[in-house]
Design a protein around this motif. Structure first.
Motif, PDB file in Angstrom:
ATOM      1  N   SER A 383       0.828  -1.205   0.000  1.00 26.92           N
ATOM      2  CA  SER A 383       0.000   0.000   0.000  1.00 26.92           C
ATOM      3  C   SER A 383       0.864   1.258   0.000  1.00 26.92           C
ATOM      4  N   ALA A 384       2.011   1.211   0.686  1.00 26.99           N
ATOM      5  CA  ALA A 384       2.924   2.353   0.673  1.00 26.99           C
ATOM      6  C   ALA A 384       3.467   2.582  -0.733  1.00 26.99           C
ATOM      7  N   LEU A 385       3.797   1.483  -1.430  1.00 28.51           N
ATOM      8  CA  LEU A 385       4.303   1.602  -2.800  1.00 28.51           C
ATOM      9  C   LEU A 385       3.265   2.226  -3.727  1.00 28.51           C
ATOM     10  N   ARG A 386       2.016   1.802  -3.569  1.00 30.44           N
ATOM     11  CA  ARG A 386       0.953   2.379  -4.415  1.00 30.44           C
ATOM     12  C   ARG A 386       0.846   3.888  -4.168  1.00 30.44           C
ATOM     13  N   ALA A 387       0.957   4.272  -2.902  1.00 29.31           N
ATOM     14  CA  ALA A 387       0.876   5.697  -2.577  1.00 29.31           C
ATOM     15  C   ALA A 387       2.072   6.457  -3.147  1.00 29.31           C
ATOM     16  N   PHE A 388       3.254   5.836  -3.085  1.00 29.01           N
ATOM     17  CA  PHE A 388       4.446   6.491  -3.632  1.00 29.01           C
ATOM     18  C   PHE A 388       4.270   6.818  -5.105  1.00 29.01           C
ATOM     19  N   LEU A 389       3.677   5.880  -5.857  1.00 29.61           N
ATOM     20  CA  LEU A 389       3.540   6.065  -7.306  1.00 29.61           C
ATOM     21  C   LEU A 389       2.617   7.229  -7.643  1.00 29.61           C
ATOM     22  N   ARG A 390       1.829   7.697  -6.669  1.00 34.59           N
ATOM     23  CA  ARG A 390       0.986   8.881  -6.891  1.00 34.59           C
ATOM     24  C   ARG A 390       1.649  10.150  -6.340  1.00 34.59           C
ATOM     25  N   GLN A 391       2.922   9.999  -5.863  1.00 36.67           N
ATOM     26  CA  GLN A 391       3.622  11.120  -5.243  1.00 36.67           C
ATOM     27  C   GLN A 391       4.768  11.648  -6.108  1.00 36.67           C
ATOM     28  N   ASP A 392       4.699  11.387  -7.407  1.00 32.46           N
ATOM     29  CA  ASP A 392       5.708  11.871  -8.348  1.00 32.46           C
ATOM     30  C   ASP A 392       7.123  11.501  -7.896  1.00 32.46           C
ATOM     31  N   PRO A 393       7.412  10.195  -7.706  1.00 33.39           N
ATOM     32  CA  PRO A 393       8.739   9.806  -7.194  1.00 33.39           C
ATOM     33  C   PRO A 393       9.769   9.676  -8.321  1.00 33.39           C
ATOM     34  N   ASP A 394      11.023   9.843  -7.963  1.00 34.24           N
ATOM     35  CA  ASP A 394      12.127   9.491  -8.850  1.00 34.24           C
ATOM     36  C   ASP A 394      12.760   8.179  -8.398  1.00 34.24           C
ATOM     37  N   ILE A 395      12.937   8.062  -7.076  1.00 31.13           N
ATOM     38  CA  ILE A 395      13.592   6.879  -6.511  1.00 31.13           C
ATOM     39  C   ILE A 395      12.732   6.348  -5.372  1.00 31.13           C
ATOM     40  N   ILE A 396      12.549   5.027  -5.353  1.00 32.57           N
ATOM     41  CA  ILE A 396      11.755   4.370  -4.313  1.00 32.57           C
ATOM     42  C   ILE A 396      12.628   3.317  -3.644  1.00 32.57           C
ATOM     43  N   MET A 397      12.609   3.288  -2.318  1.00 34.44           N
ATOM     44  CA  MET A 397      13.306   2.229  -1.601  1.00 34.44           C
ATOM     45  C   MET A 397      12.301   1.433  -0.790  1.00 34.44           C
ATOM     46  N   VAL A 398      12.272   0.133  -0.991  1.00 34.25           N
ATOM     47  CA  VAL A 398      11.383  -0.769  -0.257  1.00 34.25           C
ATOM     48  C   VAL A 398      12.251  -1.562   0.716  1.00 34.25           C
ATOM     49  N   GLY A 399      11.915  -1.505   1.998  1.00 39.03           N
ATOM     50  CA  GLY A 399      12.748  -2.162   3.002  1.00 39.03           C
ATOM     51  C   GLY A 399      13.004  -3.620   2.707  1.00 39.03           C
ATOM     52  N   GLU A 400      11.979  -4.347   2.274  1.00 35.54           N
ATOM     53  CA  GLU A 400      12.142  -5.768   1.965  1.00 35.54           C
ATOM     54  C   GLU A 400      11.003  -6.228   1.077  1.00 35.54           C
ATOM     55  N   ALA A 413       6.916  -0.473 -10.942  1.00 37.28           N
ATOM     56  CA  ALA A 413       7.513   0.853 -10.750  1.00 37.28           C
ATOM     57  C   ALA A 413       8.832   0.965 -11.503  1.00 37.28           C
ATOM     58  N   ALA A 414       9.626  -0.124 -11.475  1.00 34.45           N
ATOM     59  CA  ALA A 414      10.910  -0.105 -12.187  1.00 34.45           C
ATOM     60  C   ALA A 414      10.719  -0.038 -13.691  1.00 34.45           C
ATOM     61  N   GLN A 415       9.621  -0.618 -14.168  1.00 30.08           N
ATOM     62  CA  GLN A 415       9.362  -0.632 -15.606  1.00 30.08           C
ATOM     63  C   GLN A 415       8.758   0.680 -16.110  1.00 30.08           C
ATOM     64  N   THR A 416       8.256   1.495 -15.184  1.00 31.32           N
ATOM     65  CA  THR A 416       7.564   2.721 -15.600  1.00 31.32           C
ATOM     66  C   THR A 416       8.371   3.972 -15.275  1.00 31.32           C
ATOM     67  N   GLY A 417       9.700   3.836 -15.275  1.00 28.15           N
ATOM     68  CA  GLY A 417      10.536   5.020 -15.182  1.00 28.15           C
ATOM     69  C   GLY A 417      11.006   5.411 -13.807  1.00 28.15           C
ATOM     70  N   HIS A 418      11.020   4.476 -12.853  1.00 27.15           N
ATOM     71  CA  HIS A 418      11.494   4.786 -11.503  1.00 27.15           C
ATOM     72  C   HIS A 418      12.667   3.887 -11.150  1.00 27.15           C
ATOM     73  N   MET A 419      13.589   4.411 -10.337  1.00 24.79           N
ATOM     74  CA  MET A 419      14.652   3.590  -9.776  1.00 24.79           C
ATOM     75  C   MET A 419      14.151   3.006  -8.461  1.00 24.79           C
ATOM     76  N   VAL A 420      14.188   1.677  -8.336  1.00 25.80           N
ATOM     77  CA  VAL A 420      13.687   0.981  -7.152  1.00 25.80           C
ATOM     78  C   VAL A 420      14.857   0.250  -6.482  1.00 25.80           C
ATOM     79  N   LEU A 421      15.034   0.489  -5.197  1.00 22.99           N
ATOM     80  CA  LEU A 421      16.043  -0.207  -4.399  1.00 22.99           C
ATOM     81  C   LEU A 421      15.326  -1.047  -3.351  1.00 22.99           C
TER      82      LEU A 421
END
Length: 571
Positions: A383-400, A413-421
């Protein structure tokens, strides 16, 4: 009218400027400290403007006091209890010797220009003072040694069953200052603070408070190894647990279920350490583990983590790409969080929007939007990831990445133009790709989104007291060295023994890495149903060192011992 910066400087700082040993700008900057004793001198040494030895020699020559190497003095033979302990800690001074006739006290100081200090001590002791200059870093260690130790505090606590500190008097830091002041005088509080400060100074990662049927012990984990530091009286287990729960804002009345919280220890105006607190009901009371979360570990820089030059170059190229997924894998305690935060710190720029979802956020980084996952409230990684994608992110980090839903959103998210760690718990880089496939992620999505996987372990770093060791060639070959590498051009080292490492032979830890870019050929293996062994063979053909090979290189460099590498990479 312009103000001369020197007018705001202390006597010693002003002397440095007048003698052209420091610039006015540096002196003023170093004087803007927290007001604690010798803060200016500590800042000068921390900025590497002058060494403690240079400062002491300058002070001795300028003010005409003798210079003493306090490192050669045995602390056990120094006079104690002459100067009030609060004055010793407040002013950072040490009593070196006492003369009965005339009634004189030889005082070790780092800054002889602070006359107010000497007036206070002269008034308290009623003695004439003689000054000796000592190095500021060694003086701080002596003051710490002469302060109330954890063992002394324990002895005081053990001397009476009733401490005069009932449970209800333990209050959180948010309470009013008067109540907080009363609590600061409580022996339990002082003891816990002492344990935590000692753990921080040792570079520990965790502090364990453990109740058993016949005894209660406290252990700290330093460089990955647990060792005992104290055994408080068993009768204190409830009071210690209650105090820790109060400052962590946990429910002290609930002792039947695990609880998680956080607290903070403020060391100075510019330094505070966060702790993640976890309680666990056991047969004989609540076990509490406090994880030390030092934000400075994320500021070390990638050079300090132990990446080889080619590995560092490949990792930096991957995270600087505009989109894709970079995964860091390894067991718990292998340094994944520090690696991720180091990458985030590199990427943290004014023109970049970074959001993280963690459980919980361990290190606070200004400029990064950090979210704590709360599954009870419905705030999951997905749910946090879904919210991030509506927050105009450049880089997203998911704890696990724990489940298919989180994995699929991360891939999207990685396929739609974001860097995901993110991180995964797998043994090495090739098995990570197979793990994603087993979770249910389509092979095409894996191949088109994952651009790099880094597997890592932590090995203890040899102390400077390391010594050469003779290892049979058969053992080196069995460990994984190639015959051509055993040409006599390098020497393996083992642990020595010195005061700096407290006899263990190791000081600090170094990372061992397998940095595997997902090449076109590896992507093809994924899409055609290849397994982790096929991927590992292709990665080796492309020059990717596995964890064992990376560890053996650290042995050749003299960074760690062969035993450490075998233990860290024993799959």
């Amino acid at each position: 009218m312009a103000v001369n910066p020197q007018t705001a400087l202390s006597g010693l700082a002003r002397a440095f400027v007048q003698k052209n040993r420091l610039s006015e700008a540096d002196a003023v900057a170093c004087s803007a400290g927290d007001g604690t004793a010798n803060a200016f001198l500590h800042e000068v040494t921390q900025r590497k403007l002058l060494s403690p030895r240079d400062i002491a020699q300058f002070a001795s020559e300028t003010f005409g006091y003798p210079l003493l190497d306090i490192g050669a003095v045995n602390a056990d033979f120094l006079p104690t209890k002459i100067i009030d302990a609060n004055l010793v800690r407040k002013h950072q001074v040490i009593a070196l010797s006492q003369r009965a006739n005339p009634n004189r006290l030889v005082l070790g100081v780092a800054d002889p220009s602070n006359m107010r200090v000497f007036d206070e001590i002269r008034f308290q002791t009623g003695m004439q003072l003689e000054m000796v200059i000592v190095e500021v870093d060694k003086l701080a260690k002596f003051v710490e040694q002469q302060g109330t130790s954890a063992r002394e505090t324990l002895e005081r606590l053990s001397s009476a069953d009733e401490l005069g500190v009932p449970d209800v008097a333990l209050e959180s830091e948010s309470e009013d200052s008067a109540a907080a002041s009363d609590i600061d005088d409580a022996p339990i509080v002082k003891f816990i603070q002492k344990v935590l400060v000692d753990a921080i100074n040792e570079g520990a990662s965790d502090v364990h408070f453990e109740p058993y049927e016949k005894f209660y012990r406290i252990r700290v984990r330093t460089d990955g190894i647990l060792h005992e530091i104290a055994q408080p009286p068993l009768v204190l287990k409830e009071k210690i647990a209650a105090r820790i729960k109060v400052i962590s804002r946990l429910d002290i009345s609930e002792k039947r279920v695990p609880q998680d919280g956080r607290t903070k220890l403020v060391l100075s105006k510019n330094k505070a350490i966060d702790f993640r607190v976890s309680t666990l009901p056991t047969l004989h009371g609540e076990k509490i583990v406090m994880r030390i979360l030092d934000s400075s570990s994320a500021m070390l820089g990638i050079e300090a983590l132990g990446y080889e030059p080619d590995q560092k170059r490949a990792l930096l190229e991957a995270i600087e790409r505009p989109y894709g997924m970079v995964l860091v894998t390894g067991p718990t305690g292998s340094g994944k969080t520090v690696s991720l935060y180091t990458c985030l710190n590199i990427l943290n720029k004014p023109g970049t929007n970074i959001s993280t979802a963690e459980d919980p956020a361990e290190i606070n980084l200004p400029g990064i939007n950090q979210v704590n996952v709360n599954e009870k409230a419905g705030l999951t990684f997905a749910s946090a990831l879904r919210a991030f994608l509506r927050q105009d992110p450049d880089i997203i980090m998911v704890g696990e990445i724990r489940d298919l839903e989180t994995a699929e959103i991360s891939v999207k998210a990685a396929q739609t133009g974001h860097m995901v760690l993110s991180t995964l718990h797998t043994n090495d880089a090739p098995t990570t790709l197979e793990r994603l496939k087993n979770m249910g992620v389509a092979p095409f999505n894996i191949a088109s989104s994952v651009i790099m996987i880094t597997a890592q372990r932590l090995a203890r770093r040899l102390c400077s007291c390391k010594k050469p060791v003779n290892i049979p060639i058969e053992s080196l070959l069995q460990a994984g060295f190639r015959a051509e590498e055993l040409d006599g051009s390098w020497q393996p080292y083992g642990p020595g023994e010195c005061d700096r490492c407290k006899g263990s032979g190791y000081k600090g830890r170094v990372g061992i890495y397998q940095v595997m870019p997902v090449s076109e050929e590896i992507a093809r293996i994924i899409m055609t149903g290849g397994n982790s062994m096929d991927i590992a063979a292709q990665a080796e053909a492309e020059g990717v060192s596995d964890l064992r090979r990376s560890g053996l290189l650290k042995v050749r460099q003299g960074v760690t011992s062969l035993e450490e590498v075998l233990a860290a990479t024993n799959e």
